[in-house]
Design a protein around this motif. Structure first.
Motif, PDB file in Angstrom:
ATOM      1  N   LEU A   1       0.975  -1.084  -0.170  1.00 23.82           N
ATOM      2  CA  LEU A   1       0.158  -0.064  -0.005  1.00 23.82           C
ATOM      3  C   LEU A   1       0.788   1.060   0.033  1.00 23.82           C
ATOM      4  O   LEU A   1       2.126   1.124   0.415  1.00 23.82           O
ATOM      5  CB  LEU A   1      -0.819   0.112   1.116  1.00 23.82           C
ATOM      6  CG  LEU A   1      -1.911  -1.257   1.361  1.00 23.82           C
ATOM      7  CD1 LEU A   1      -2.752  -0.908   2.618  1.00 23.82           C
ATOM      8  CD2 LEU A   1      -2.939  -1.037   0.065  1.00 23.82           C
TER       9      LEU A   1
ATOM     10  N   ASN B   1      -1.753   7.636   1.500  1.00 21.85           N
ATOM     11  CA  ASN B   1      -2.989   7.601   2.274  1.00 21.85           C
ATOM     12  C   ASN B   1      -3.748   6.279   2.085  1.00 21.85           C
ATOM     13  O   ASN B   1      -4.732   6.219   2.954  1.00 21.85           O
ATOM     14  CB  ASN B   1      -3.744   8.746   2.001  1.00 21.85           C
ATOM     15  CG  ASN B   1      -3.256  10.308   2.478  1.00 21.85           C
ATOM     16  OD1 ASN B   1      -2.585  10.087   3.523  1.00 21.85           O
ATOM     17  ND2 ASN B   1      -3.278  11.349   1.615  1.00 21.85           N
ATOM     18  N   ASP B   2      -3.519   5.495   1.265  1.00 22.22           N
ATOM     19  CA  ASP B   2      -4.104   4.306   1.205  1.00 22.22           C
ATOM     20  C   ASP B   2      -3.709   3.335   2.605  1.00 22.22           C
ATOM     21  O   ASP B   2      -4.534   2.269   2.917  1.00 22.22           O
ATOM     22  CB  ASP B   2      -3.670   3.269   0.017  1.00 22.22           C
ATOM     23  CG  ASP B   2      -4.305   4.323  -1.158  1.00 22.22           C
ATOM     24  OD1 ASP B   2      -5.063   4.651  -1.208  1.00 22.22           O
ATOM     25  OD2 ASP B   2      -3.614   3.621  -2.486  1.00 22.22           O
TER      26      ASP B   2
ATOM     27  N   HIS C   1      -3.997   2.917   6.271  1.00 22.26           N
ATOM     28  CA  HIS C   1      -4.895   3.501   7.299  1.00 22.26           C
ATOM     29  C   HIS C   1      -3.879   4.367   8.211  1.00 22.26           C
ATOM     30  O   HIS C   1      -2.749   3.929   8.540  1.00 22.26           O
ATOM     31  CB  HIS C   1      -5.313   2.624   8.091  1.00 22.26           C
ATOM     32  CG  HIS C   1      -6.646   2.808   8.828  1.00 22.26           C
ATOM     33  ND1 HIS C   1      -6.475   3.532  10.228  1.00 22.26           N
ATOM     34  CD2 HIS C   1      -7.947   2.923   8.827  1.00 22.26           C
ATOM     35  CE1 HIS C   1      -7.547   3.756  10.766  1.00 22.26           C
ATOM     36  NE2 HIS C   1      -8.357   3.380   9.950  1.00 22.26           N
TER      37      HIS C   1
END
Length: 351
Positions: free
Chosen positions: A281, A284-285, A287
């Motif tokens: 990831l 901002n993907d 968490h």
């Protein structure tokens, strides 16, 4: 203090009012009267306390009883107050109209004392029973709501206790001795405290959920987990599986803390530039809880000895974290760390 039920009698014929009042005095009611619909509405408007029952004539000059009743039923204070029509009109249409505008009963003129007293008493008793039931329902709803909050609080406290026991077990099987879990909780909560998008709720959630970040390591063989030397690629892949192991263990829960812990376990090794694991990831993907614990975990690891490394100096730790801004770490979190660096090292000093 003794109180009396208050009754309003509305009739344009004064003799009818006198007869009704003479009958009702037998039961010690507090009686008022009005000679027209308009006068009744003024009296009701100017009286701060609502009447307990209204005896209302239908056929009156000016405003008839049906219209008075219709107006009263639009008043929240009088929506449930019983209105009994006093009338000589007993045709089906008049009776139906009286009920349709909100009346509860009819008494035909000329009325008799026993009938008047019995019907008035019945409707006043029903009125007060409904009020009491309504008050009890409100009290019951408040009690149920309070008990729900209490049970949820107890459930959440049980979750926290379970997390504490599990993390104690995790530390007993790991080389990460001392107060690693405690420090990680404090560091994560401190990062949340200064993050402009997070709340006190997020601080509390991170404090209690972050200790579960490595729970998946309980499924890793100890000879790999605590190996002092360099890991092989195969061994490192086994180590990396602790993120998905932890997520799969926790993700089935519907409880807030456990759900947050599942996210943290899954994403605390993701990197801002997308080079992390297990899903690669990026930005901002990931968490925000995962991004926070990623920085907190690395900071604590660098400031404390492990079987594979010695303690780093303060300058070296700061340089590492600042140097991995926008690659390994969320740049906003790095800025928070640098702005409050003394507070973070105060936590690191907890032994």
């Amino acid at each position: 203090m003794l109180t009396f039920n208050r009754i309003l009698i509305v009739d344009d014929v004064i003799d009818n009012i006198r007869v009704a009042m003479n009958f009702l005095k037998e039961d010690n009611y507090d009686l008022s009267f009005a000679g027209s619909g308009e006068e009744a509405l003024r009296l009701i408007r100017d009286n701060p306390a609502p009447f307990d029952l209204i005896l209302l004539d239908i056929m009156m000059p000016g405003m008839e009883g049906f219209e008075v009743c219709r107006i009263l039923k639009t008043n929240p204070r009088y929506q449930d107050v019983p209105i009994i029509f006093l009338t000589a009109r007993v045709d089906v249409d008049s009776v139906a109209k009286g009920f349709s505008v909100g009346g509860v009963d009819y008494i035909t003129k000329p009325f008799h004392a026993d009938e008047l007293l019995a019907r008035v008493k019945t409707h006043i008793d029903l009125f007060h029973a409904k009020k009491l039931l309504h008050e009890h329902n409100i009290a019951l709803e408040a009690k149920v709501a309070y008990e729900r909050v209490r049970l949820l609080t107890e459930l959440e406290e049980n979750q926290k206790e379970m997390i504490f026991m599990l993390t104690e077990l995790m530390e007993s099987t790991s080389d990460e001795t001392g107060k690693h879990i405690k420090r990680l909780s404090e560091i994560s909560a401190l990062l949340a405290k200064y993050h402009k998008s997070l709340s006190v709720h997020d601080m509390d959630m991170l404090y209690h959920a972050s200790p579960m970040h490595d729970i998946g390591k309980m499924m890793i063989p100890r000879e790999i987990l605590n190996k002092p030397g360099r890991l092989t690629e195969e061994e490192f892949n086994v180590i990396k599986s602790h993120t998905t192991n932890g997520y799969q263990l926790l993700c089935r829960s519907d409880r807030r803390i456990i759900k947050s812990a599942a996210v943290i376990a899954h994403e605390h090794h993701e990197k801002w530039d997308g080079s992390g694991y297990p899903r690669g990831l990026k930005g901002n993907d990931i968490h925000i809880y995962g991004r926070i614990v990623a920085l907190a975990d690395v900071f604590d690891a660098l400031t404390h000895a492990r079987c594979y490394k010695a303690v780093w100096s303060r300058d070296r730790v700061v340089d590492y974290i600042e140097g991995h801004r926008e690659t390994q770490f969320d740049p906003e979190l790095v800025d928070i760390f640098l702005d409050h660096v003394d507070e973070f090292f105060a936590i690191a000093d907890l032994k």
